[in-house]
Design a protein around this motif. Structure first.
Motif, short mmCIF file in Angstrom:
data_model
loop_
_atom_site.label_atom_id
_atom_site.label_comp_id
_atom_site.label_asym_id
_atom_site.label_seq_id
_atom_site.Cartn_x
_atom_site.Cartn_y
_atom_site.Cartn_z
N LEU A 18 0.96 -1.28 0.03
CA LEU A 18 0.06 -0.03 0.11
C LEU A 18 0.72 1.25 -0.01
O LEU A 18 0.43 2.10 -0.86
N GLU A 19 1.97 1.25 0.61
CA GLU A 19 2.75 2.49 0.96
C GLU A 19 3.61 2.52 -0.71
O GLU A 19 3.56 3.80 -1.07
N LEU A 28 4.91 6.49 -13.18
CA LEU A 28 5.72 6.37 -14.41
C LEU A 28 6.33 5.01 -14.84
O LEU A 28 6.80 4.75 -15.91
N ASP A 29 5.78 4.12 -13.89
CA ASP A 29 6.39 2.44 -14.10
C ASP A 29 5.05 1.94 -13.92
O ASP A 29 4.68 1.29 -13.12
N TRP A 30 4.30 1.62 -15.17
CA TRP A 30 3.18 0.83 -15.30
C TRP A 30 3.46 -0.44 -15.01
O TRP A 30 2.43 -1.19 -14.24
N GLU A 31 4.54 -1.22 -15.21
CA GLU A 31 4.74 -2.52 -14.96
C GLU A 31 4.82 -3.04 -13.54
O GLU A 31 4.17 -3.64 -12.87
N GLU A 35 2.00 -4.86 -11.06
CA GLU A 35 2.54 -6.13 -10.15
C GLU A 35 2.03 -5.61 -8.71
O GLU A 35 1.54 -6.50 -8.15
N LEU A 36 2.10 -4.31 -8.25
CA LEU A 36 1.82 -3.99 -6.93
C LEU A 36 0.36 -4.13 -6.69
O LEU A 36 -0.09 -4.55 -5.81
N VAL A 37 -0.55 -4.02 -7.87
CA VAL A 37 -1.89 -4.01 -7.70
C VAL A 37 -2.41 -5.53 -7.60
O VAL A 37 -3.12 -5.94 -6.82
N LYS A 38 -1.61 -6.20 -8.43
CA LYS A 38 -1.98 -7.68 -8.04
C LYS A 38 -1.46 -8.12 -6.85
O LYS A 38 -2.03 -9.15 -6.15
N SER A 41 -4.35 -7.14 -4.30
CA SER A 41 -5.34 -7.98 -4.50
C SER A 41 -5.29 -9.31 -3.86
O SER A 41 -6.07 -9.96 -3.13
N TYR A 42 -4.08 -10.07 -3.96
CA TYR A 42 -3.70 -11.36 -3.33
C TYR A 42 -3.79 -11.05 -2.02
O TYR A 42 -4.51 -12.03 -1.40
N TYR A 43 -3.15 -10.12 -1.30
CA TYR A 43 -2.92 -10.19 0.25
C TYR A 43 -4.43 -9.90 0.47
O TYR A 43 -4.59 -10.26 1.74
#
Length: 66
Positions: A18-19, A28-31, A35-38, A41-43
């Motif tokens: 979240l941080e 600026l770094d969509w990849e 990854e962080l959004v996934k 969601s997993y957590y």
């Protein structure tokens, strides 16, 4: 108790994710953002199930007293 330690570790990772997601530079770094959004969601799924388990444990204890 090992499960509690694992859950605490997951909570830390979730908070860390979240941080990182709140960083304005992330756009600026969509990849990395994807990854962080996934990860988030997993957590969230794991933490929601852990909450369900705790509620069921409480319900079982309450039912034992009846």
């Amino acid at each position: 108790m090992e499960a509690n330690l694992q859950l605490q570790e997951i909570k830390k990772e979730y908070e860390n994710t979240l941080e990182q997601l709140s960083d304005p530079e992330l756009i600026l770094d969509w990849e990395k953002m994807e990854e962080l959004v996934k990860k988030k969601s997993y957590y969230e799924k794991i933490l929601a199930k852990a909450q369900e388990i705790e509620e069921l444990k409480k319900q079982i204890e309450e039912d034992k007293t009846i």
